[in-house]
Design a protein around this motif. Structure first.
Motif, mmCIF file in Angstrom:
data_model
loop_
_atom_site.group_PDB
_atom_site.id
_atom_site.type_symbol
_atom_site.label_atom_id
_atom_site.label_comp_id
_atom_site.label_asym_id
_atom_site.label_seq_id
_atom_site.Cartn_x
_atom_site.Cartn_y
_atom_site.Cartn_z
ATOM 1 N N ARG A 287 0.810 -1.216 0.000
ATOM 2 C CA ARG A 287 0.000 0.000 0.000
ATOM 3 C C ARG A 287 0.847 1.273 0.000
ATOM 4 O O ARG A 287 0.340 2.347 -0.316
ATOM 5 N N CYS A 288 2.101 1.146 0.387
ATOM 6 C CA CYS A 288 3.000 2.301 0.254
ATOM 7 C C CYS A 288 3.368 2.530 -1.214
ATOM 8 O O CYS A 288 3.565 3.667 -1.644
ATOM 9 N N LEU A 289 3.453 1.428 -1.981
ATOM 10 C CA LEU A 289 3.898 1.563 -3.375
ATOM 11 C C LEU A 289 2.932 2.421 -4.183
ATOM 12 O O LEU A 289 3.350 3.176 -5.057
ATOM 13 N N ASN A 290 1.622 2.271 -3.918
ATOM 14 C CA ASN A 290 0.655 3.063 -4.695
ATOM 15 C C ASN A 290 0.084 4.220 -3.872
ATOM 16 O O ASN A 290 -0.898 4.841 -4.269
ATOM 17 N N ARG A 291 0.712 4.471 -2.736
ATOM 18 C CA ARG A 291 0.350 5.595 -1.859
ATOM 19 C C ARG A 291 -1.095 5.530 -1.353
ATOM 20 O O ARG A 291 -1.681 6.561 -1.034
ATOM 21 N N THR A 292 -1.656 4.335 -1.242
ATOM 22 C CA THR A 292 -2.978 4.267 -0.615
ATOM 23 C C THR A 292 -2.862 4.344 0.902
ATOM 24 O O THR A 292 -3.856 4.572 1.591
ATOM 25 N N ASN A 293 -1.663 4.150 1.443
ATOM 26 C CA ASN A 293 -1.486 4.303 2.886
ATOM 27 C C ASN A 293 -1.462 5.756 3.330
ATOM 28 O O ASN A 293 -1.630 6.041 4.513
ATOM 29 N N ASP A 294 -1.255 6.666 2.383
ATOM 30 C CA ASP A 294 -1.167 8.087 2.738
ATOM 31 C C ASP A 294 -2.386 8.565 3.504
ATOM 32 O O ASP A 294 -2.303 9.456 4.331
ATOM 33 N N ILE A 295 -3.529 7.963 3.152
ATOM 34 C CA ILE A 295 -4.782 8.497 3.692
ATOM 35 C C ILE A 295 -5.133 7.899 5.044
ATOM 36 O O ILE A 295 -6.119 8.277 5.652
ATOM 37 N N VAL A 296 -4.314 6.982 5.544
ATOM 38 C CA VAL A 296 -4.574 6.424 6.882
ATOM 39 C C VAL A 296 -4.205 7.483 7.918
ATOM 40 O O VAL A 296 -3.092 8.007 7.905
ATOM 41 N N PRO A 297 -5.146 7.834 8.816
ATOM 42 C CA PRO A 297 -4.829 8.853 9.823
ATOM 43 C C PRO A 297 -3.629 8.414 10.672
ATOM 44 O O PRO A 297 -3.545 7.255 11.076
ATOM 45 N N GLY A 298 -2.714 9.333 10.893
ATOM 46 C CA GLY A 298 -1.547 9.022 11.724
ATOM 47 C C GLY A 298 -0.411 8.343 10.971
ATOM 48 O O GLY A 298 0.606 7.994 11.552
ATOM 49 N N ALA A 299 -0.603 8.156 9.655
ATOM 50 C CA ALA A 299 0.454 7.497 8.871
ATOM 51 C C ALA A 299 1.653 8.422 8.725
ATOM 52 O O ALA A 299 1.512 9.631 8.544
ATOM 53 N N ARG A 300 2.843 7.839 8.816
ATOM 54 C CA ARG A 300 4.066 8.619 8.689
ATOM 55 C C ARG A 300 5.117 7.700 8.097
ATOM 56 O O ARG A 300 5.108 6.496 8.349
ATOM 57 N N TRP A 301 5.982 8.242 7.253
ATOM 58 C CA TRP A 301 7.030 7.385 6.685
ATOM 59 C C TRP A 301 8.332 8.148 6.562
ATOM 60 O O TRP A 301 8.358 9.387 6.561
ATOM 61 N N GLU A 302 9.394 7.392 6.482
ATOM 62 C CA GLU A 302 10.722 7.921 6.178
ATOM 63 C C GLU A 302 11.294 7.042 5.098
ATOM 64 O O GLU A 302 10.915 5.889 4.964
ATOM 65 N N GLY A 303 12.246 7.593 4.352
ATOM 66 C CA GLY A 303 12.834 6.817 3.269
ATOM 67 C C GLY A 303 12.227 7.223 1.949
ATOM 68 O O GLY A 303 11.519 8.242 1.858
ATOM 69 N N GLN A 304 12.486 6.434 0.932
ATOM 70 C CA GLN A 304 12.083 6.848 -0.409
ATOM 71 C C GLN A 304 11.618 5.660 -1.246
ATOM 72 O O GLN A 304 12.111 4.542 -1.083
ATOM 73 N N ARG B 257 -3.160 4.926 -10.556
ATOM 74 C CA ARG B 257 -3.656 4.278 -11.774
ATOM 75 C C ARG B 257 -2.624 3.359 -12.413
ATOM 76 O O ARG B 257 -2.964 2.490 -13.199
ATOM 77 N N ARG B 258 -1.375 3.602 -12.098
ATOM 78 C CA ARG B 258 -0.327 2.757 -12.693
ATOM 79 C C ARG B 258 -0.229 1.397 -12.003
ATOM 80 O O ARG B 258 0.504 0.520 -12.447
ATOM 81 N N PHE B 259 -0.949 1.266 -10.880
ATOM 82 C CA PHE B 259 -0.909 0.019 -10.118
ATOM 83 C C PHE B 259 -2.292 -0.602 -10.093
ATOM 84 O O PHE B 259 -3.220 -0.014 -9.546
ATOM 85 N N GLY B 260 -2.417 -1.774 -10.691
ATOM 86 C CA GLY B 260 -3.670 -2.509 -10.526
ATOM 87 C C GLY B 260 -3.635 -3.205 -9.177
ATOM 88 O O GLY B 260 -2.588 -3.714 -8.777
ATOM 89 N N TRP B 261 -4.760 -3.206 -8.463
ATOM 90 C CA TRP B 261 -4.806 -3.810 -7.132
ATOM 91 C C TRP B 261 -5.768 -4.990 -7.151
ATOM 92 O O TRP B 261 -6.921 -4.832 -7.532
#
Ligand SMILES: Nc1ncnc2c1ncn2[C@@H]1O[C@H](COP(=O)(O)OP(=O)(O)O)[C@@H](O)[C@H]1O
Ligand SMILES: [Mg+2]
Length: 292
Positions: A88-105, A125-129
């Motif tokens: 879920r980090c690869l397609n940035r669907t985790n961004d919308i989880v409240p309290g989500a935070r990341w480091e790295g690239q 859209r580039r990632f089919g789930w």
């Protein structure tokens, strides 16, 4: 130790690797005709020292991983170790989880996916789930395929839509099975057909990557074999990440496997190496079935 044989049905097995260690002597791993990756293969996704938190809970710890073009890479490891989180980090669907935070690239085709000029919906859209349980929309078979392309403006006419519906359903081997009932509800299909429909739906918006989170866990063995063969075919056009609890499935369909444990990526490499000569005790215990 329980006898564990990792065998390959279709596609035809060509290599048998016997485990070296005596306690794994009964552990025969038969791998398909997938070539091992040679160094220099094009990297499409580069994950660099990615850490991820849900609030105070750290789910990923400095994970670094390259994903190559047109490979199937399997994410394996016990539950709760961060496999879905990374997907879920690869397609940035985790961004919308409240309290989500990341480091790295994470770079996709060289572009930092968190750069300010990256549009998350376009990235997604580039990632089919493909989810664990088939989740067709409550619409007709045709509607399931046509919806995304219509929303994204990928089709301009009924003729284009029909062509895309046929093309997408053909790509998953479903066209001949459903061509006469395209207006029937998708829920009338068998579970295995529904999962292929969901894959066809993902393909219809022309992704580059397919992210599959335990795609066969709700399916019977026959439907599972159909999906596994399909994954093998699809890698010619797509780069595929599959999470699976089924180690035999990982051996059958993936060229590489990544073993996760408590948020860390402990090992990644050719499936042969991961299954036959794991470097860490954790991975060895996992692939030999001592815990799961
Ligand atoms: N939305 C969420 N909020 C809080 N914690 C979560 C959330 N999703 C997952 N987690 C936690 O993050 C860890 C990793 O979960 P996950 O990535 O789903 O593991 P896996 O897919 O390997 O089973 C687990 O401890 C899980 O409980
Ligand atoms: Mg998961």
């Amino acid at each position: 130790m329980a006898t564990q044989a990792l065998t390959l049905s279709p596609p035809a097995a060509v290599a048998t690797v016997a485990a070296k260690a005596s306690h794994r002597a009964d552990h025969a791993l038969r791998l398909g005709p997938h070539p091992a990756h040679s160094p220099g293969q094009r990297i499409r996704v580069a994950v660099e020292r990615l850490s991820f938190w849900y609030g105070a809970k750290q789910a990923l710890k400095e994970v670094s991983l390259d994903i190559y073009a047109n490979e199937v890479v399997a994410f394996i490891g016990p539950s709760g170790c961060g496999k879905t989180t990374l997907l879920r980090c690869l397609n940035r669907t985790n961004d919308i989880v409240p309290g989500a935070r990341w480091e790295g690239q994470i770079r996709v085709d060289g572009t930092d996916i968190h750069a300010t000029d990256v549009d998350p919906p376009l990235l997604r859209r580039r990632f089919g789930w493909i989810a664990q349980r088939p989740n067709p929309f409550a619409m007709s078979i045709r509607g399931n395929i046509a919806y995304g392309p219509r929303i994204h403006g990928l089709v301009a006419s009924r003729a284009e839509t029909d062509a895309l519906v046929e093309h997408s359903l053909s790509a998953v081997g479903l066209w001949k099975e459903v061509r006469d009932r395209l207006d029937d509800s998708a829920s009338a299909l068998s579970i295995g057909q529904q999962q292929r429909l969901c894959i066809a739906r993902a393909l219809a918006i022309s992704p580059d990557f397919l992210l599959m989170d335990e795609p066969c866990s709700a399916l019977d063995p026959v439907a599972t074999a159909v999906i596994e063969n399909l994954i093998d075919d699809l890698k010619a056009r797509y780069t595929i990440v599959v999470i699976t609890h089924n180690l035999q499935q990982a051996a059958r369909i993936a060229q590489r496997a990544a073993f996760f444990h408590l948020g860390e990526l402990l090992e990644v490499g050719d499936v042969r190496d991961i299954f036959v000569t794991p470097k860490t005790r954790r991975c060895e215990d996992f692939v030999s079935g001592r815990y799961g």
